[in-house]
Motif scaffolding. Structure first.
Motif, PDB file in Angstrom:
ATOM      1  N   LYS A 162       0.810  -1.226   0.000  1.00  0.00           N
ATOM      2  CA  LYS A 162       0.000   0.000   0.000  1.00  0.00           C
ATOM      3  C   LYS A 162       0.841   1.274   0.000  1.00  0.00           C
ATOM      4  O   LYS A 162       0.286   2.367   0.023  1.00  0.00           O
ATOM      5  N   SER A 163       2.156   1.147   0.011  1.00  0.00           N
ATOM      6  CA  SER A 163       3.018   2.327   0.081  1.00  0.00           C
ATOM      7  C   SER A 163       3.597   2.642  -1.297  1.00  0.00           C
ATOM      8  O   SER A 163       3.675   1.784  -2.173  1.00  0.00           O
ATOM      9  N   LYS A 164       4.015   3.889  -1.454  1.00  0.00           N
ATOM     10  CA  LYS A 164       4.665   4.337  -2.684  1.00  0.00           C
ATOM     11  C   LYS A 164       6.178   4.235  -2.519  1.00  0.00           C
ATOM     12  O   LYS A 164       6.690   4.437  -1.413  1.00  0.00           O
ATOM     13  N   PRO A 165       6.915   3.945  -3.580  1.00  0.00           N
ATOM     14  CA  PRO A 165       8.351   3.636  -3.434  1.00  0.00           C
ATOM     15  C   PRO A 165       9.260   4.860  -3.395  1.00  0.00           C
ATOM     16  O   PRO A 165      10.388   4.801  -3.829  1.00  0.00           O
ATOM     17  N   TYR A 166       8.791   6.007  -2.888  1.00  0.00           N
ATOM     18  CA  TYR A 166       9.653   7.173  -2.817  1.00  0.00           C
ATOM     19  C   TYR A 166       9.253   8.004  -1.602  1.00  0.00           C
ATOM     20  O   TYR A 166       8.218   7.787  -0.973  1.00  0.00           O
ATOM     21  N   HIS A 167      10.107   8.968  -1.266  1.00  0.00           N
ATOM     22  CA  HIS A 167       9.916   9.810  -0.086  1.00  0.00           C
ATOM     23  C   HIS A 167       9.560  11.222  -0.529  1.00  0.00           C
ATOM     24  O   HIS A 167      10.261  11.813  -1.346  1.00  0.00           O
ATOM     25  N   ASP A 168       8.478  11.773   0.045  1.00  0.00           N
ATOM     26  CA  ASP A 168       8.154  13.167  -0.221  1.00  0.00           C
ATOM     27  C   ASP A 168       7.712  13.926   1.022  1.00  0.00           C
ATOM     28  O   ASP A 168       7.199  15.035   0.922  1.00  0.00           O
ATOM     29  N   HIS A 169       7.901  13.324   2.213  1.00  0.00           N
ATOM     30  CA  HIS A 169       7.610  14.066   3.443  1.00  0.00           C
ATOM     31  C   HIS A 169       8.488  13.543   4.569  1.00  0.00           C
ATOM     32  O   HIS A 169       9.123  12.475   4.459  1.00  0.00           O
ATOM     33  N   VAL A 170       8.538  14.313   5.661  1.00  0.00           N
ATOM     34  CA  VAL A 170       9.456  14.051   6.770  1.00  0.00           C
ATOM     35  C   VAL A 170       8.663  14.049   8.078  1.00  0.00           C
ATOM     36  O   VAL A 170       7.847  14.954   8.314  1.00  0.00           O
ATOM     37  N   PHE A 171       8.904  13.023   8.917  1.00  0.00           N
ATOM     38  CA  PHE A 171       8.392  13.003  10.287  1.00  0.00           C
ATOM     39  C   PHE A 171       9.508  13.502  11.210  1.00  0.00           C
ATOM     40  O   PHE A 171      10.595  12.921  11.235  1.00  0.00           O
ATOM     41  N   VAL A 172       9.222  14.558  11.970  1.00  0.00           N
ATOM     42  CA  VAL A 172      10.219  15.160  12.856  1.00  0.00           C
ATOM     43  C   VAL A 172       9.805  14.877  14.293  1.00  0.00           C
ATOM     44  O   VAL A 172       8.696  15.236  14.710  1.00  0.00           O
ATOM     45  N   PHE A 173      10.697  14.241  15.060  1.00  0.00           N
ATOM     46  CA  PHE A 173      10.495  13.995  16.491  1.00  0.00           C
ATOM     47  C   PHE A 173      11.612  14.726  17.238  1.00  0.00           C
ATOM     48  O   PHE A 173      12.791  14.418  17.046  1.00  0.00           O
ATOM     49  N   SER A 174      11.239  15.688  18.066  1.00  0.00           N
ATOM     50  CA  SER A 174      12.235  16.472  18.806  1.00  0.00           C
ATOM     51  C   SER A 174      11.827  16.550  20.272  1.00  0.00           C
ATOM     52  O   SER A 174      10.630  16.598  20.599  1.00  0.00           O
ATOM     53  N   ILE A 175      12.843  16.553  21.154  1.00  0.00           N
ATOM     54  CA  ILE A 175      12.616  16.610  22.597  1.00  0.00           C
ATOM     55  C   ILE A 175      12.850  18.037  23.071  1.00  0.00           C
ATOM     56  O   ILE A 175      13.952  18.577  22.921  1.00  0.00           O
ATOM     57  N   VAL A 176      11.814  18.649  23.639  1.00  0.00           N
ATOM     58  CA  VAL A 176      11.903  19.984  24.237  1.00  0.00           C
ATOM     59  C   VAL A 176      11.166  19.926  25.567  1.00  0.00           C
ATOM     60  O   VAL A 176       9.992  19.522  25.619  1.00  0.00           O
ATOM     61  N   ASP A 177      11.850  20.303  26.660  1.00  0.00           N
ATOM     62  CA  ASP A 177      11.276  20.293  28.016  1.00  0.00           C
ATOM     63  C   ASP A 177      10.757  18.907  28.399  1.00  0.00           C
ATOM     64  O   ASP A 177       9.657  18.766  28.962  1.00  0.00           O
ATOM     65  N   ASP A 178      11.528  17.864  28.043  1.00  0.00           N
ATOM     66  CA  ASP A 178      11.171  16.473  28.368  1.00  0.00           C
ATOM     67  C   ASP A 178       9.844  16.050  27.737  1.00  0.00           C
ATOM     68  O   ASP A 178       9.154  15.165  28.252  1.00  0.00           O
ATOM     69  N   HIS A 179       9.467  16.674  26.633  1.00  0.00           N
ATOM     70  CA  HIS A 179       8.287  16.289  25.855  1.00  0.00           C
ATOM     71  C   HIS A 179       8.743  15.981  24.426  1.00  0.00           C
ATOM     72  O   HIS A 179       9.680  16.599  23.925  1.00  0.00           O
ATOM     73  N   ILE A 180       8.044  15.035  23.781  1.00  0.00           N
ATOM     74  CA  ILE A 180       8.333  14.704  22.383  1.00  0.00           C
ATOM     75  C   ILE A 180       7.335  15.458  21.506  1.00  0.00           C
ATOM     76  O   ILE A 180       6.117  15.257  21.619  1.00  0.00           O
ATOM     77  N   TRP A 181       7.864  16.329  20.645  1.00  0.00           N
ATOM     78  CA  TRP A 181       7.025  17.130  19.745  1.00  0.00           C
ATOM     79  C   TRP A 181       7.070  16.510  18.352  1.00  0.00           C
ATOM     80  O   TRP A 181       8.147  16.258  17.818  1.00  0.00           O
ATOM     81  N   PHE A 182       5.881  16.292  17.775  1.00  0.00           N
ATOM     82  CA  PHE A 182       5.761  15.662  16.452  1.00  0.00           C
ATOM     83  C   PHE A 182       5.348  16.706  15.420  1.00  0.00           C
ATOM     84  O   PHE A 182       4.435  17.504  15.652  1.00  0.00           O
ATOM     85  N   ARG A 183       6.060  16.698  14.274  1.00  0.00           N
ATOM     86  CA  ARG A 183       5.716  17.554  13.140  1.00  0.00           C
ATOM     87  C   ARG A 183       5.835  16.735  11.850  1.00  0.00           C
ATOM     88  O   ARG A 183       6.669  15.833  11.760  1.00  0.00           O
TER      89      ARG A 183
END
Length: 313
Positions: free
Chosen positions: A190-211
């Motif tokens: 069900k997936s496409k064989p290329y990349h066109d977006h980014v999942f960003v996981f960053s730790i700020v103030d002991d919290h995980i922020w998702f973008r």
């Protein structure tokens, strides 16, 4: 009279063996290819195949905003399976493990809503663990943000993590868990064989922020980006946004011995209780100020005014 034939002469002759030509090996440009070698090369080319599948479900009486967030994550993960709502009781662990086994999945994302306002996210590897319980804050869905980014549905994302994930052991465990759940397997149907977006996981103030960002590349013939030309590429946010506050890490699936407990975690019930106490304190201060004013007026009466009854007549 003729002579009788011998018994050996009357016996039926055995059928002849079918001497057909063996199947010719496959011919290529470089010569004849042996079948055994072909099977061996195919098995070598396959190598390790990631068969990760994620079950995504939620609890009953979930809020509309949190339900939209869950559907956004389902649209981002083509290797996930959605299931009916589960009652969030003490026995939800065994129920979810059975569901994961029935759906032939290896991981689970469970959105648990409490009091129609608090959202908890369970990430678990089934059936042996580990599992993590998060408190989800700062939720913004794709429909709500109205961001300009857009990417193809089912394309594989690039996972990026901040340097803080390599600092402590519990962050390393969370990083590996996120990679296995949010990383889409290669060559998934069900997936496409290329990349066109980014999942960003960053730790700020002991919290995980998702973008979630779209990789925007100009496609005009004049401005066509060469391979590896990162200067002209830009990132446009797609959504959703949310923040994960880790509460506990368990050794088993949805329970078991506690591997890590966040010492800075404060439950939303305690925060609401403190806010109510502050409001109650404000009201008590107002009542005390009124009584003090009355006591002051009684203890310091005003002198009688000479002209108070002048205009009564």
């Amino acid at each position: 009279m003729g002579k009788k034939r011998k018994h050996s002469e009357t016996e039926v002759a055995p059928p002849k063996k079918d001497v057909s030509a063996e199947e010719r090996p496959k011919r290529t440009l470089l010569g004849w290819k042996d079948k055994a070698e072909e099977v061996k090369k195919e098995s070598d080319s396959m190598g390790f195949r990631n068969k990760e599948k994620v079950l995504v479900t939620c609890s009953r009486r979930i809020n509309f905003r949190y339900r939209h967030l869950m559907l956004n994550i389902v649209s981002l993960l083509p290797h996930c399976k959605k299931d009916n709502k589960v009652e969030s009781k003490a026995s939800k662990g065994t129920t979810l493990n059975e569901l994961v086994e029935l759906k032939s999945c290896s991981s689970c994302l469970f959105f648990e809503c409490r009091k129609h306002q608090d959202l908890y996210l369970w990430m678990a590897k089934c059936p042996n663990g580990p599992s993590v319980k998060f408190l989800v804050n700062a939720v913004h869905t794709m429909e709500e943000l109205k961001l300009t980014g857009n990417h193809l549905k089912g394309s594989r994302p690039i996972l990026t993590f901040s340097d803080n994930f390599d600092k402590d052991a519990h962050w390393k465990l969370l990083k590996e868990l996120i990679i296995q759940i949010f990383g889409i397997p290669k060559e998934h149907r069900k997936s496409k064989p290329y990349h066109d977006h980014v999942f960003v996981f960053s730790i700020v103030d002991d919290h995980i922020w998702f973008r979630n960002y779209q990789i925007s590349v100009p496609h005009n013939e004049a401005d066509k980006v060469p391979r590896g030309g990162l200067e002209n590429m830009t990132l446009v946010e797609v959504g959703p946004r949310f923040c994960l506050n880790p509460i506990k890490i368990f050794a088993g699936s949805f329970g078991g011995p506690t591997l890590y407990e966040n010492p800075f975690y404060i439950s939303p019930n305690q925060i609401r209780a403190l806010e109510k106490r502050k409001k109650a304190g404000k009201y008590a201060k107002k009542v005390k100020a009124k009584t003090r004013r009355k006591m002051h007026e009684l203890s310091n009466p005003l002198e009688p005014d000479e002209f108070a009854e002048m205009w009564k007549e």
